[in-house]
Design a protein around this motif. Structure first.
Motif: not given
Length: 96
Positions: A14-21, A49
């Motif tokens: 999973p991506l972190t929230e920051e990576e997803f943003r 993602n």
């Protein structure tokens, strides 16, 4: 319509929230999803993602690439091989 198979999705770290943003910002800045979403029989194999970003922004253009596999176990093995560097990479330590 693309489908998500939980077994395939669970292979992706999973991506972190920051990576997803950041991914979302990059896609919106580019105005399209540059890398195609890989699918097998209409099921996402790689690009979960990116697909999550598309669900939030359905008008963003994207492409798919149909990858050929003989069965589900081959999909899982391929996905694990693809993700292995992400699992085994050691965190980089700052240079002092």
């Amino acid at each position: 319509m693309l489908k998500i198979d939980p077994e395939f999705a669970d292979q992706i770290p999973p991506l972190t929230e920051e990576e997803f943003r950041q991914l979302e910002a990059n896609i919106l800045s580019d105005g399209e999803v540059i890398n195609p979403i890989l699918v097998w029989n209409g099921v996402i194999v790689d690009g979960h993602n990116r697909f999550r970003v598309l669900e939030k922004h359905p008008k963003v253009p994207y492409r798919t690439f149909e990858k050929q596999f003989s069965d589900r176990s081959e999909v899982v093995a391929w996905s694990m091989d693809l993700q292995e560097p992400a699992w085994t990479a050691e965190p980089k330590e700052p240079l002092i």
